[in-house]
Design an enzyme around this catalytic site. Structure first.
Site, PDB file in Angstrom:
ATOM      1  CB  SER A   1       9.856 -80.180   3.227  1.00 34.09           C
ATOM      2  OG  SER A   1       9.910 -81.267   2.320  1.00 34.09           O
ATOM      3  CB  CYS A   2       6.835 -83.070   6.229  1.00 33.62           C
ATOM      4  SG  CYS A   2       5.811 -82.134   5.083  1.00 33.62           S
TER       5      CYS A   2
ATOM      6  CG  ASP B   1      -0.226 -78.162   8.838  1.00 28.24           C
ATOM      7  OD1 ASP B   1      -0.024 -79.215   8.209  1.00 28.24           O
ATOM      8  OD2 ASP B   1       0.669 -77.360   9.137  1.00 28.24           O
TER       9      ASP B   1
ATOM     10  CG  HIS C   1       7.386 -82.057  -3.097  1.00 23.21           C
ATOM     11  ND1 HIS C   1       6.615 -81.590  -4.136  1.00 23.21           N
ATOM     12  CD2 HIS C   1       6.912 -81.456  -1.983  1.00 23.21           C
ATOM     13  CE1 HIS C   1       5.703 -80.750  -3.673  1.00 23.21           C
ATOM     14  NE2 HIS C   1       5.866 -80.644  -2.376  1.00 23.21           N
TER      15      HIS C   1
ATOM     16  CG  HIS D   1       2.110 -84.732   2.734  1.00 22.64           C
ATOM     17  ND1 HIS D   1       1.338 -83.717   2.235  1.00 22.64           N
ATOM     18  CD2 HIS D   1       3.026 -84.134   3.548  1.00 22.64           C
ATOM     19  CE1 HIS D   1       1.775 -82.551   2.725  1.00 22.64           C
ATOM     20  NE2 HIS D   1       2.781 -82.788   3.534  1.00 22.64           N
TER      21      HIS D   1
HETATM   22  N1  NAP Z   1       3.238 -77.357   9.200  1.00 23.99           N
HETATM   23  C1  NAP Z   1       3.831 -78.343   8.570  1.00 23.99           C
HETATM   24  O1  NAP Z   1       3.197 -79.330   8.228  1.00 23.99           O
HETATM   25  C2  NAP Z   1       5.309 -78.264   8.271  1.00 23.99           C
HETATM   26  C3  NAP Z   1       6.010 -79.451   8.040  1.00 23.99           C
HETATM   27  C4  NAP Z   1       7.387 -79.387   7.819  1.00 23.99           C
HETATM   28  C5  NAP Z   1       8.022 -78.170   7.775  1.00 23.99           C
HETATM   29  N2  NAP Z   1       7.291 -77.025   7.965  1.00 23.99           N
HETATM   30  C6  NAP Z   1       8.041 -75.757   7.921  1.00 23.99           C
HETATM   31  O2  NAP Z   1       8.225 -75.294   9.258  1.00 23.99           O
HETATM   32  C7  NAP Z   1       8.252 -73.864   9.286  1.00 23.99           C
HETATM   33  C8  NAP Z   1       7.201 -73.390  10.271  1.00 23.99           C
HETATM   34  O3  NAP Z   1       5.921 -73.778   9.797  1.00 23.99           O
HETATM   35  P1  NAP Z   1       4.659 -73.891  10.754  1.00 23.99           P
HETATM   36  O4  NAP Z   1       3.678 -74.736  10.032  1.00 23.99           O
HETATM   37  O5  NAP Z   1       5.081 -74.285  12.127  1.00 23.99           O
HETATM   38  O6  NAP Z   1       4.150 -72.370  10.767  1.00 23.99           O
HETATM   39  P2  NAP Z   1       3.074 -71.735  11.755  1.00 23.99           P
HETATM   40  O7  NAP Z   1       2.217 -72.775  12.372  1.00 23.99           O
HETATM   41  O8  NAP Z   1       2.434 -70.644  10.984  1.00 23.99           O
HETATM   42  O9  NAP Z   1       3.937 -71.099  12.917  1.00 23.99           O
HETATM   43  C9  NAP Z   1       4.838 -70.058  12.673  1.00 23.99           C
HETATM   44  C10 NAP Z   1       5.290 -69.442  13.992  1.00 23.99           C
HETATM   45  O10 NAP Z   1       6.248 -68.426  13.709  1.00 23.99           O
HETATM   46  C11 NAP Z   1       5.883 -67.228  14.395  1.00 23.99           C
HETATM   47  N3  NAP Z   1       6.353 -66.084  13.633  1.00 23.99           N
HETATM   48  C12 NAP Z   1       5.652 -65.204  12.866  1.00 23.99           C
HETATM   49  N4  NAP Z   1       6.489 -64.294  12.350  1.00 23.99           N
HETATM   50  C13 NAP Z   1       7.726 -64.595  12.786  1.00 23.99           C
HETATM   51  C14 NAP Z   1       9.020 -64.022  12.612  1.00 23.99           C
HETATM   52  N5  NAP Z   1       9.226 -62.931  11.881  1.00 23.99           N
HETATM   53  N6  NAP Z   1      10.085 -64.598  13.217  1.00 23.99           N
HETATM   54  C15 NAP Z   1       9.927 -65.701  13.983  1.00 23.99           C
HETATM   55  N7  NAP Z   1       8.714 -66.283  14.169  1.00 23.99           N
HETATM   56  C16 NAP Z   1       7.649 -65.733  13.589  1.00 23.99           C
HETATM   57  C17 NAP Z   1       4.387 -67.293  14.568  1.00 23.99           C
HETATM   58  O11 NAP Z   1       4.046 -66.502  15.691  1.00 23.99           O
HETATM   59  P3  NAP Z   1       2.538 -66.320  16.211  1.00 23.99           P
HETATM   60  O12 NAP Z   1       2.171 -67.649  16.819  1.00 23.99           O
HETATM   61  O13 NAP Z   1       2.613 -65.250  17.205  1.00 23.99           O
HETATM   62  O14 NAP Z   1       1.727 -65.979  15.006  1.00 23.99           O
HETATM   63  C18 NAP Z   1       4.172 -68.782  14.789  1.00 23.99           C
HETATM   64  O15 NAP Z   1       4.328 -69.105  16.145  1.00 23.99           O
HETATM   65  C19 NAP Z   1       8.036 -73.423   7.823  1.00 23.99           C
HETATM   66  O16 NAP Z   1       9.306 -73.287   7.220  1.00 23.99           O
HETATM   67  C20 NAP Z   1       7.310 -74.615   7.217  1.00 23.99           C
HETATM   68  O17 NAP Z   1       7.460 -74.696   5.828  1.00 23.99           O
HETATM   69  C21 NAP Z   1       5.950 -77.044   8.244  1.00 23.99           C
END
Ligand code: NAP
Length: 346
Positions: free
Chosen positions: A143-144, A175, A197, A223
């Site tokens: 994670s971040c 976010d 974490h 954070h």
């Molecule tokens: N955001 C952060 O700050 C952050 C930081 C580090 C790590 N992460 C990790 O990175 C990962 C993604 O997070 P995110 O924040 O990028 O999420 P997000 O903004 O909600 O984006 C998720 C994406 O996945 C798509 N999706 C939905 N269902 C799916 C499926 N069954 N298979 C494949 N893709 C699907 C969504 O499609 P649609 O666009 O069509 O809805 C969207 O484009 C998670 O594991 C999160 O914990 C996030």
């Protein structure tokens, strides 16, 4: 050598950034990105010339693109059939369902920090365990927060040979693009103690003894970590030499807060916007120089993490590890960062 064909499954907050970072490299290419349906985000993929696929193979979901301006080239299976490696950027906890699909397609996979270490049995941070991931079939970029902790703790550990750490994670509530989460007027402690974490660092560097507490606060932009690290006797470090160590560590920015008038995360983010990276991202971990103090064997410091972007370059190095392109993590980090800098002309 031919370029590595990378699929991005999930084109959201992380996926769109990873896609740009892959596009910036000369040894890999984006072969497609996925969306659940034709929505906000598809337009950016079109502008970047990334082919759009559906996250699902369900014909009805694929057909949902037909009445939109966006051409869907097929389902996930179609995308996997032309890929060497998939970077799974789907919402957290979807990994278990997706891993089987990647394995069936014979494609290597990289998950994000929303998945548990147990999904892959292997996790990744460039500075901690690049070589352990070399040639692996599947792994998880941590994670971040874990990435941020690794960036400053691993060099300290490498110098000291042992390290005991307690830290408090002051976490952004959501976010900036997320309207669903909170709190908006409260401080919410994570009552699962210790929080996941700190211990998650041990999935990439088990030698570091670390625990953490976490609270969520009403901000969307970064954070902050408040860290206390106990160094072993005879560490030979001073406050100044710790600062120098971090100044020479990749993807760490050390700046005097009072002197530069960067005393809060708001100014750190303004500085990131000035640098000119897309979305105002800051891939580096920001350490306040004047907040570092070594007293005897105990080191105190604060650092700020741009949650949406510090993991982005790590995904690129991770592709190089899995695809056995570059064994030396420092060389990969330099190649990744140079390419991203010239992509954004900074
Ligand atoms: N955001 C952060 O700050 C952050 C930081 C580090 C790590 N992460 C990790 O990175 C990962 C993604 O997070 P995110 O924040 O990028 O999420 P997000 O903004 O909600 O984006 C998720 C994406 O996945 C798509 N999706 C939905 N269902 C799916 C499926 N069954 N298979 C494949 N893709 C699907 C969504 O499609 P649609 O666009 O069509 O809805 C969207 O484009 C998670 O594991 C999160 O914990 C996030």
């Amino acid at each position: 050598m031919s370029t590595v064909r990378v699929a991005i499954n999930g084109y959201g907050t992380i996926g769109k950034r990873v896609a740009d970072a892959v596009d910036a490299q000369d040894d890999m290419e984006v072969v497609g990105v996925t969306k659940t349906g034709p929505s906000f985000g598809c337009e950016m993929a079109v502008r970047k010339n990334f082919d759009i696929y559906c996250t699902s193979d369900d014909p009805d979901m694929i057909a949902s693109f037909e009445s939109s301006p966006f051409k869907c080239k097929g389902g996930l299976k179609d995308l996997l059939s032309i890929s060497d490696v998939v970077i799974d950027c789907s919402p957290g906890k979807m990994g278990a369902e997706n891993l089987g699909k990647y394995q069936d397609a014979g494609v290597k996979s990289i998950f994000q920090g929303g998945e548990k270490h147990s999904l892959t049995g292997l996790s990744y941070t460039s500075c901690a365990n690049h070589s352990e991931n070399y040639g692996a079939e599947t792994t998880r970029v941590v994670s971040c927060n874990t990435t941020g902790l690794s960036r400053t703790l691993v060099p300290l550990y490498e110098h000291c040979g042992s390290l005991k750490v307690e830290c408090t994670m002051i976490r952004r509530a959501a976010d900036p693009g997320d309207s669903k989460k909170g709190p908006i007027n409260a401080i919410k402690p994570v009552l699962k103690v210790p929080s996941h974490h700190g211990p998650d660092v041990m999935t990439v560097k088990p030698e570091i003894e670390i625990n953490s507490l976490a609270v969520a606060v009403p901000t969307t932009i970064m954070h902050v970590h408040a860290i206390i690290a106990d160094l072993p006797e005879g560490h030979g470090l001073s406050t100044e030499s710790v600062i120098e160590m971090w100044k020479s560590s990749p993807r760490v920015i050390v700046m005097n807060g009072e002197g530069n008038r960067i005393t809060t995360t708001a100014e750190v983010m303004e500085m990131a916007r000035d640098i000119g990276r897309k979305w105002g991202d800051l891939h580096e971990i920001f350490v306040w120089e004047d907040g570092v103090r070594l007293m005897g064997n105990r080191l105190y410091y604060f650092q700020a993490i741009h949650q949406e972007s510090d993991v982005i370059p790590e995904n690129i190095d991770c592709v190089r590890a899995l695809m056995e392109i570059e064994k030396n993590w420092q060389k990969s980090v330099k190649k990744t960062d140079d390419a991203i800098s010239s992509y954004y002309n900074i």
